[in-house]
Enzyme design. Sequence first.
Site, short mmCIF file in Angstrom:
data_model
loop_
_atom_site.label_atom_id
_atom_site.label_comp_id
_atom_site.label_asym_id
_atom_site.label_seq_id
_atom_site.Cartn_x
_atom_site.Cartn_y
_atom_site.Cartn_z
N ASP A 20 0.87 -1.16 0.00
CA ASP A 20 0.00 0.00 0.00
C ASP A 20 0.93 1.24 0.00
O ASP A 20 2.12 1.11 0.31
CB ASP A 20 -0.86 -0.05 1.28
CG ASP A 20 -1.44 1.29 1.64
OD1 ASP A 20 -2.12 1.87 0.77
OD2 ASP A 20 -1.21 1.78 2.77
N ASP A 22 0.01 5.18 0.98
CA ASP A 22 -0.14 6.10 2.11
C ASP A 22 -0.13 5.37 3.44
O ASP A 22 -0.94 4.46 3.66
CB ASP A 22 -1.48 6.86 1.99
CG ASP A 22 -1.43 7.92 0.92
OD1 ASP A 22 -0.57 8.80 1.01
OD2 ASP A 22 -2.27 7.86 -0.01
O1 M1P Z 1 -4.27 5.87 -0.64
C1 M1P Z 1 -5.27 6.15 0.27
C2 M1P Z 1 -6.18 7.28 -0.21
O2 M1P Z 1 -5.40 8.45 -0.45
C3 M1P Z 1 -6.12 9.58 -0.77
O3 M1P Z 1 -7.00 9.86 0.30
P1 M1P Z 1 -7.10 11.31 1.01
O4 M1P Z 1 -6.93 12.34 -0.04
O5 M1P Z 1 -8.45 11.26 1.65
O6 M1P Z 1 -6.00 11.35 2.04
C4 M1P Z 1 -6.97 9.38 -2.00
O7 M1P Z 1 -6.16 9.41 -3.15
C5 M1P Z 1 -7.76 8.10 -1.92
O8 M1P Z 1 -8.31 7.82 -3.19
C6 M1P Z 1 -6.90 6.93 -1.50
O9 M1P Z 1 -7.68 5.78 -1.32
#
Ligand code: M1P
Length: 258
Positions: A20, A22
């Site tokens: 993953d 983030d």
């Molecule tokens: O990768 C996790 C999420 O990252 C972003 O979320 P947010 O902008 O809410 O922090 C988005 O790109 C989301 O699509 C993605 O799942």
Amino acid sequence: MSTPVPFSQRPQGDVICLFDVDGTLTPARRSASPAMLEVLKQVREKAVIGFVGGSDLAKITEQLAIHGQDISGDFDFCFAENGLTAIKLGQALPSESFIQWIGEEKYKKLVRFILHYIADMDIPIKRGTFIEFRAGMINVSPIGRNASVNERDEFEKYDKVHKVRAAFVDALKKEFADYGLTYSIGGQISFDVFPDGWDKRKGLERIAGENFREIHFFGDKTYQGGNDYEIYEDPRTIGHSVTCPEDTQRELKKLFNL
Ligand code: M1P
């Protein structure tokens, strides 16, 4: 871009690590650290690596790009939008389309409901881009995707208390019960909407023909309702639930004796 060593010539070329993005390889919506990138490089000398992120490819590229703008040289597999956008060793694989799947009429009803709902929401601040239209999903943000880093952090804290995204998702589930959609709160300020089954297991479908002996998956949102849950729980993967990029590095160092 240097030519990658064929999988068969890597010491553990029948093992793949999928990550993953983030919270696993990078802090939310920020760049990967040099230490993280160095560990990934070392893992790639031994095994096969790929990411499977919820965001679109442009955003993930900003976060992970090592050699300027082209990310596809640094990972064997690049899976954006849960694997709907896919690249193997620099070559794009066929993509699938959310709008073709849902159709214009149903999509318009969905958008109308979402924008009315956001208009009526009383949250501390709103910015712009409340719906982002992507190849394999839409991303919905009550504050708007133009929020600054600081505004994101504040919204995330606010939402932990007031649970406005969870309530929004409940309202959508009720209104569009027959649409066959999955709602996934994977980040700080938004949630993703995509057809049932188009979660990160799409990435597994993409590598099904490769016959990997072990498929490791690393993610931070591995709990039920998190966007790593399905792939983490899938019997095809060996799941690693991590707390932050530094934790991912520790796990990798243990796994590959780095
Ligand atoms: O990768 C996790 C999420 O990252 C972003 O979320 P947010 O902008 O809410 O922090 C988005 O790109 C989301 O699509 C993605 O799942």
